[in-house]
Design a protein around this motif. Structure first.
Motif, PDB file in Angstrom:
ATOM      1  N   LEU A 119       0.832  -1.205   0.000  1.00  0.00           N
ATOM      2  CA  LEU A 119       0.000   0.000   0.000  1.00  0.00           C
ATOM      3  C   LEU A 119       0.867   1.255   0.000  1.00  0.00           C
ATOM      4  O   LEU A 119       0.565   2.230  -0.707  1.00  0.00           O
ATOM      5  N   LEU A 120       1.950   1.242   0.762  1.00  0.00           N
ATOM      6  CA  LEU A 120       2.858   2.389   0.806  1.00  0.00           C
ATOM      7  C   LEU A 120       3.482   2.649  -0.563  1.00  0.00           C
ATOM      8  O   LEU A 120       3.523   3.792  -1.030  1.00  0.00           O
ATOM      9  N   CYS A 121       3.946   1.585  -1.225  1.00  0.00           N
ATOM     10  CA  CYS A 121       4.529   1.744  -2.555  1.00  0.00           C
ATOM     11  C   CYS A 121       3.493   2.261  -3.552  1.00  0.00           C
ATOM     12  O   CYS A 121       3.794   3.121  -4.385  1.00  0.00           O
ATOM     13  N   ALA A 122       2.267   1.734  -3.453  1.00  0.00           N
ATOM     14  CA  ALA A 122       1.203   2.162  -4.369  1.00  0.00           C
ATOM     15  C   ALA A 122       0.855   3.631  -4.157  1.00  0.00           C
ATOM     16  O   ALA A 122       0.651   4.378  -5.119  1.00  0.00           O
ATOM     17  N   LEU A 123       0.786   4.050  -2.899  1.00  0.00           N
ATOM     18  CA  LEU A 123       0.484   5.449  -2.604  1.00  0.00           C
ATOM     19  C   LEU A 123       1.596   6.372  -3.097  1.00  0.00           C
ATOM     20  O   LEU A 123       1.324   7.452  -3.650  1.00  0.00           O
ATOM     21  N   THR A 148      -8.179   2.893 -13.428  1.00  0.00           N
ATOM     22  CA  THR A 148      -8.057   1.573 -12.800  1.00  0.00           C
ATOM     23  C   THR A 148      -6.996   1.586 -11.702  1.00  0.00           C
ATOM     24  O   THR A 148      -7.176   0.976 -10.644  1.00  0.00           O
ATOM     25  N   GLY A 149      -5.898   2.280 -11.960  1.00  0.00           N
ATOM     26  CA  GLY A 149      -4.849   2.380 -10.948  1.00  0.00           C
ATOM     27  C   GLY A 149      -5.322   3.097  -9.706  1.00  0.00           C
ATOM     28  O   GLY A 149      -5.034   2.672  -8.579  1.00  0.00           O
ATOM     29  N   LEU A 150      -6.052   4.200  -9.891  1.00  0.00           N
ATOM     30  CA  LEU A 150      -6.590   4.937  -8.748  1.00  0.00           C
ATOM     31  C   LEU A 150      -7.544   4.055  -7.941  1.00  0.00           C
ATOM     32  O   LEU A 150      -7.466   4.004  -6.698  1.00  0.00           O
ATOM     33  N   LEU A 151      -8.429   3.360  -8.638  1.00  0.00           N
ATOM     34  CA  LEU A 151      -9.377   2.479  -7.957  1.00  0.00           C
ATOM     35  C   LEU A 151      -8.659   1.365  -7.215  1.00  0.00           C
ATOM     36  O   LEU A 151      -9.030   1.019  -6.080  1.00  0.00           O
ATOM     37  N   ALA A 152      -7.603   0.811  -7.823  1.00  0.00           N
ATOM     38  CA  ALA A 152      -6.857  -0.270  -7.186  1.00  0.00           C
ATOM     39  C   ALA A 152      -6.164   0.202  -5.903  1.00  0.00           C
ATOM     40  O   ALA A 152      -6.157  -0.508  -4.891  1.00  0.00           O
ATOM     41  N   VAL A 153      -5.607   1.407  -5.939  1.00  0.00           N
ATOM     42  CA  VAL A 153      -4.921   1.935  -4.747  1.00  0.00           C
ATOM     43  C   VAL A 153      -5.930   2.215  -3.629  1.00  0.00           C
ATOM     44  O   VAL A 153      -5.694   1.872  -2.464  1.00  0.00           O
ATOM     45  N   LEU A 154      -7.045   2.840  -3.974  1.00  0.00           N
ATOM     46  CA  LEU A 154      -8.081   3.115  -2.971  1.00  0.00           C
ATOM     47  C   LEU A 154      -8.647   1.822  -2.400  1.00  0.00           C
ATOM     48  O   LEU A 154      -8.895   1.706  -1.194  1.00  0.00           O
ATOM     49  N   GLY A 158      -8.694   0.343   1.521  1.00  0.00           N
ATOM     50  CA  GLY A 158      -9.872  -0.170   2.212  1.00  0.00           C
ATOM     51  C   GLY A 158      -9.701  -1.602   2.647  1.00  0.00           C
ATOM     52  O   GLY A 158     -10.153  -2.005   3.726  1.00  0.00           O
ATOM     53  N   GLN A 159      -9.014  -2.394   1.813  1.00  0.00           N
ATOM     54  CA  GLN A 159      -8.784  -3.799   2.154  1.00  0.00           C
ATOM     55  C   GLN A 159      -7.878  -3.932   3.375  1.00  0.00           C
ATOM     56  O   GLN A 159      -8.094  -4.788   4.238  1.00  0.00           O
ATOM     57  N   CYS A 160      -6.859  -3.086   3.446  1.00  0.00           N
ATOM     58  CA  CYS A 160      -5.971  -3.111   4.616  1.00  0.00           C
ATOM     59  C   CYS A 160      -6.734  -2.708   5.881  1.00  0.00           C
ATOM     60  O   CYS A 160      -6.531  -3.289   6.955  1.00  0.00           O
ATOM     61  N   ALA A 161      -7.604  -1.719   5.744  1.00  0.00           N
ATOM     62  CA  ALA A 161      -8.420  -1.303   6.891  1.00  0.00           C
ATOM     63  C   ALA A 161      -9.345  -2.436   7.320  1.00  0.00           C
ATOM     64  O   ALA A 161      -9.543  -2.681   8.516  1.00  0.00           O
ATOM     65  N   SER A 187     -12.872 -10.391  -1.245  1.00  0.00           N
ATOM     66  CA  SER A 187     -12.732  -8.979  -1.598  1.00  0.00           C
ATOM     67  C   SER A 187     -11.274  -8.639  -1.902  1.00  0.00           C
ATOM     68  O   SER A 187     -10.986  -7.810  -2.773  1.00  0.00           O
ATOM     69  N   GLY A 188     -10.354  -9.302  -1.198  1.00  0.00           N
ATOM     70  CA  GLY A 188      -8.934  -9.096  -1.477  1.00  0.00           C
ATOM     71  C   GLY A 188      -8.566  -9.580  -2.869  1.00  0.00           C
ATOM     72  O   GLY A 188      -7.725  -8.977  -3.544  1.00  0.00           O
ATOM     73  N   LEU A 189      -9.195 -10.682  -3.304  1.00  0.00           N
ATOM     74  CA  LEU A 189      -8.950 -11.189  -4.651  1.00  0.00           C
ATOM     75  C   LEU A 189      -9.387 -10.165  -5.698  1.00  0.00           C
ATOM     76  O   LEU A 189      -8.689  -9.942  -6.685  1.00  0.00           O
ATOM     77  N   VAL A 190     -10.531  -9.524  -5.463  1.00  0.00           N
ATOM     78  CA  VAL A 190     -11.007  -8.488  -6.385  1.00  0.00           C
ATOM     79  C   VAL A 190      -9.996  -7.342  -6.460  1.00  0.00           C
ATOM     80  O   VAL A 190      -9.659  -6.853  -7.546  1.00  0.00           O
ATOM     81  N   GLY A 191      -9.503  -6.914  -5.303  1.00  0.00           N
ATOM     82  CA  GLY A 191      -8.519  -5.836  -5.279  1.00  0.00           C
ATOM     83  C   GLY A 191      -7.235  -6.213  -5.989  1.00  0.00           C
ATOM     84  O   GLY A 191      -6.632  -5.400  -6.696  1.00  0.00           O
ATOM     85  N   TYR A 192      -6.802  -7.465  -5.801  1.00  0.00           N
ATOM     86  CA  TYR A 192      -5.575  -7.920  -6.462  1.00  0.00           C
ATOM     87  C   TYR A 192      -5.752  -7.935  -7.975  1.00  0.00           C
ATOM     88  O   TYR A 192      -4.855  -7.522  -8.717  1.00  0.00           O
ATOM     89  N   LEU A 193      -6.910  -8.394  -8.443  1.00  0.00           N
ATOM     90  CA  LEU A 193      -7.176  -8.417  -9.878  1.00  0.00           C
ATOM     91  C   LEU A 193      -7.228  -6.997 -10.451  1.00  0.00           C
ATOM     92  O   LEU A 193      -6.807  -6.768 -11.593  1.00  0.00           O
TER      93      LEU A 193
END
Length: 247
Positions: A119-123, A148-154, A158-161, A187-193
């Motif tokens: 998450l830190l690297c993505a941010l 897509t990148g913005l949505l993936a980072v957000l 949320g997934q980490c929270a 939900s984590g799988l969706v975020g990873y995809l």
């Protein structure tokens, strides 16, 4: 001659081990290749040719305003979604986890640490490309790759929270731990995809396609596809198929 159930089980396990090993290699190899291409921190940046929007318009180099700034974006995103996030999920693989000899508690903590680093690297990657576009007077999030990148980072944030609920399940008294694990995994799988989709769209950008051509481009596109299939199979076997068999 028909295979026995035991032989089929061994064959299936061997295939899963081979696929998991390939995922580990790809997870590390892809960011390494991106690092060679992007040369992070270097002022040497190939002159770009617009964004991938179905038309081509010659623009200045992405790192024109601040040499070396853009070069960090692809590397940080590749580290986040290809290496760190993939390894964070492979930790729970029963066949190829690098920490399978450790307790589940240790693996959960390692998963959390890798996800936070991802998450830190993505941010950082998102912040760098946003600032670089600002310096160059370009629009923000106007391509499918950017959106897509913005949505993936957000989503990753949320997934980490949401993962906090698994560390402290008593916060959700009306939910069983099994349900929390199931929802977190799916939900984590969706975020990873989403992250992998963003990487693939990034490889359609003209910065990447002018640098990587021919068979090398197709090989690069296969990298997030391979890890996605391995992670999908892992999550499906661990939660979805098992849940279905219990009904």
């Amino acid at each position: 001659m028909a295979l026995t159930a035991e032989t089929e089980s061994r064959l299936y396990r061997s295939l899963r081990v081979a696929a998991g090993a390939a995922a580990h290699l790809v997870a590390l190899g892809f960011p390494a290749a991106v690092a060679v291409l992007a040369r992070p921190g270097s002022s040497e940046c190939r002159r770009g040719w617009g964004r991938w929007e179905g038309r081509m318009s010659q623009l200045t180099s992405p790192c024109a305003s601040l040499p070396g700034l853009f070069s960090w974006h692809p590397l940080l995103m590749a580290l986040a979604f290809s290496f760190l996030m993939t390894e964070a999920l492979l930790i729970f693989s029963p066949e190829t986890s690098l920490l399978r000899s450790f307790s589940r508690k240790v693996r959960v903590r390692a998963h959390w640490a890798l996800q936070l680093l991802a998450l830190l690297c993505a941010l950082l990657g998102l912040g760098i490309i946003t600032y670089n576009k600002h310096l160059n007077g370009k629009g923000h999030f106007v391509t499918w790759h950017g959106l897509t990148g913005l949505l993936a980072v957000l989503y990753a944030g949320g997934q980490c929270a949401g993962g906090v609920l698994l560390l402290y399940p008593k916060l959700m008294k009306n939910w069983t731990l099994a349900k929390l694990k199931l929802y977190h995994a799916t939900s984590g799988l969706v975020g990873y995809l989403l992250g992998c989709a963003s990487l693939m769209l990034g490889m359609c950008s003209l910065w990447f396609t002018t640098t990587v051509t021919g068979a090398s481009w197709y090989l690069a596109m296969l990298c997030p596809l391979v890890t996605s299939l391995v992670i999908m199979n892992q999550v499906s076997n661990a939660y979805l198929y098992r849940k279905r068999s219990q009904h």
